[in-house]
Each structure stands twice: as structure tokens, then as C-alpha cells.
Motif scaffolding. Sequence first.
Motif, PDB file in Angstrom:
ATOM      1  N   ALA A 199     113.406 -35.702  33.415  1.00 39.42           N
ATOM      2  CA  ALA A 199     112.673 -36.762  34.117  1.00 39.42           C
ATOM      3  C   ALA A 199     113.250 -38.127  33.777  1.00 39.42           C
ATOM      4  N   SER A 200     113.270 -39.002  34.779  1.00 41.19           N
ATOM      5  CA  SER A 200     113.636 -40.399  34.585  1.00 41.19           C
ATOM      6  C   SER A 200     112.379 -41.247  34.695  1.00 41.19           C
ATOM      7  N   ASP A 204     109.567 -41.099  37.583  1.00 38.97           N
ATOM      8  CA  ASP A 204     109.539 -39.825  38.296  1.00 38.97           C
ATOM      9  C   ASP A 204     108.142 -39.215  38.237  1.00 38.97           C
ATOM     10  N   GLY A 250     118.187 -36.828  46.191  1.00 31.74           N
ATOM     11  CA  GLY A 250     116.734 -36.889  46.203  1.00 31.74           C
ATOM     12  C   GLY A 250     116.258 -36.509  47.587  1.00 31.74           C
ATOM     13  N   ARG A 257     114.551 -33.454  43.219  1.00 32.42           N
ATOM     14  CA  ARG A 257     115.582 -34.298  42.621  1.00 32.42           C
ATOM     15  C   ARG A 257     116.630 -33.394  41.972  1.00 32.42           C
TER      16      ARG A 257
END
Length: 340
Positions: free
Chosen positions: A170-171, A174, A221, A235
Motif C-alpha cells: 500500500a502507498s 490507497d 491503476g 493497482r
Amino acid sequence: MGNSIEWWSRFAAEVRAAARGDAPVDLPIRTARDGLGFDCAALVGAGVDAGDRGQPVLVNLDYPRDVMEFIATTYAHSCPGHDYALRHPSAMRFIDLPFDFHSTRTFRQALQPNGFHEGLTLPLAVDSGGVVRPGFVAMSSTHARPLDDDARLALTMLSHEIAGLIDPGASAGDPPADLVAWVRGDSVDVRIGALDSTGLSSTDLRRLARLTVADGTGRAGLRRRGTDGRWRHIRLVVRSGAALIRIGRADIVGGLTARELDVVGLVARGWSNEQISEALGISVRTARSHVESALGKVQVPNRTALARAAIEHDLDSVDALRCAVETTRLSDPPRVSTDH
């Protein structure tokens, strides 16, 4: 400290690798269990703060099924020991609680009957916001020796990084993923969640990975509607020829239809209406109509703004990605268009 600096360094490296999605999520949990002298360990994901529905069990290392179910439900939602750990976020042992944990329902009904005498809870979020219950690591042992103070401190200091195991790859910003999988060739390695919860198949994931690798940008994405009729946000990040895929539930911006999403994805790549019509097998008039409808739904004035919104909100589709890959293979990339 009972464990060497080398052991803690290796453990921290495993945590970071698993949080990136580069290693199985159970690897650092197993290392912690074995290295810190526990018999069982579990990683429990975040969950809603209401009802009887349990929080998701992401890793279970040797807890009996009934104990694991108790930990993910009753313990996670109503045990005073767990609540105290959430209010004082650190690696919490029985001896750290301001009351006798052995008198709690958790110990009497779940732990003691299964031979557990000592344990630890590590909360993996500081603020639940009153809506979402944080995830946590639970470990139990059949001996009665509490974890030493130095190890407790080290675990607490690593808790922020360990929290990354709940949602690998995860960024910032997100949404939570229902499924995280690593796809390499024909191999699909599910790290978090289950395929049947996404409306997608392993064949779908392999196809997405191949297209993203062939696209050459290294990431994608997308939005896709599964066989269950629900939209998902997908993603993908390519690393060394393989793809880390994160899938979560999401609304479709502006209520775009699946075909409009295809068109928007190609507009974002600079395609003209003529190129879009040829690639998707629709008339130029229909392509133009889809563009005009998308402009209204996304509430932007022109194609340039629509392309920007598509990039910002991942308004792209599998078919748009496929068209881009096929066109790149056959000819030079299309020129940026200014038509409407």
C-alpha cells in the motif's frame, strides 16, 4: 535482550519485505513466534467496531480454530485486556495490565482450556477513530514466562512497520485492499485475502499482470467490474518481470459505464476518436458520444481535463490497457489528439 542484534535486524528486514509484498506475510510472524519463544501467533486485520462479525484473520500459526475465532471476535471487540492494549499502544503482556488477566473471559474460556498460560498483544494502529478496530498481532505460549522488557520495547518500536503487513504494497492514500497477490508467470501467490471475494479469477490476474508487464510503464491503476457486478480498484506494480496486484472495492467516479471507462482510459493516452473507434470496434460517432458523456459525468470541460482526472483517479480499464499494448506492438504510439 534475549535475541541478538543480528536476529532483530533479520526480523526487521523480513517485516519490510513482506510489507512491500516481496515476501509472504506469514514469514515475519513465524520468525517472531519462533524467535521470541511463543507456541502460536496470528496476524489479525482491522475490522468494524460493531456487531459480532470478527476481524479478518490474515495469518494463523497453530492456534486451534476455536481459539482463533474467539481472538478475532470476542477478544478483539469486548475483552478489557484488548481494549487496554489499544488505549496504550505497545506490546502488551499479561503482567502489563492493571488487573488480573487470568480472571477475564478470554483467559478462562479460550486460553486456559487450550493450555496457554502467557501471551502478548501488539496493536498495529494508534487511533481507531471509533469506527475501525485496529489490527493486531497475538501470540500465546504454553509456558508462563512473560516476554522480556527489551524484546517488548523492540516490538513496540517496530509496530508501525509491522502494521504494513495488514495491507502489503500500500502507498499513502490507497484504500484498503481486499486481496493482495504476487503474480509471476503462471504462478499466483495470494498474500492477503481470497480470490473468491473479488469477483476475479486467477486467469484474470495473470492476464492483468501480462498486460502491465507488456505495457512497459511498470505500473497500472484500473477499475473493473467483477462477475459479481461490483466495481473494484486494481493497482499493479511491476518488479523484475512480475506484478504485485492490490484489489479493493471502489465506486466508479461519476457513474461511468464500463464502455465509457474504456474510452476514458484511451483518451488519457492521447487517442483520437477515430483510433478509439477502431480499437474498440465501435463507430466514431459512438466514441464521440462516450467522450461527451464522460465529460459530463466527471464534470470536466475538455479532453485534457478528462485525461488529467483519469490519471488522478485511476479511470482506466483492462480493455484500454489491452488496446494500448496491442497498438504499441504494431506501430508507434498514437499522437495526442485535441478533437472532441
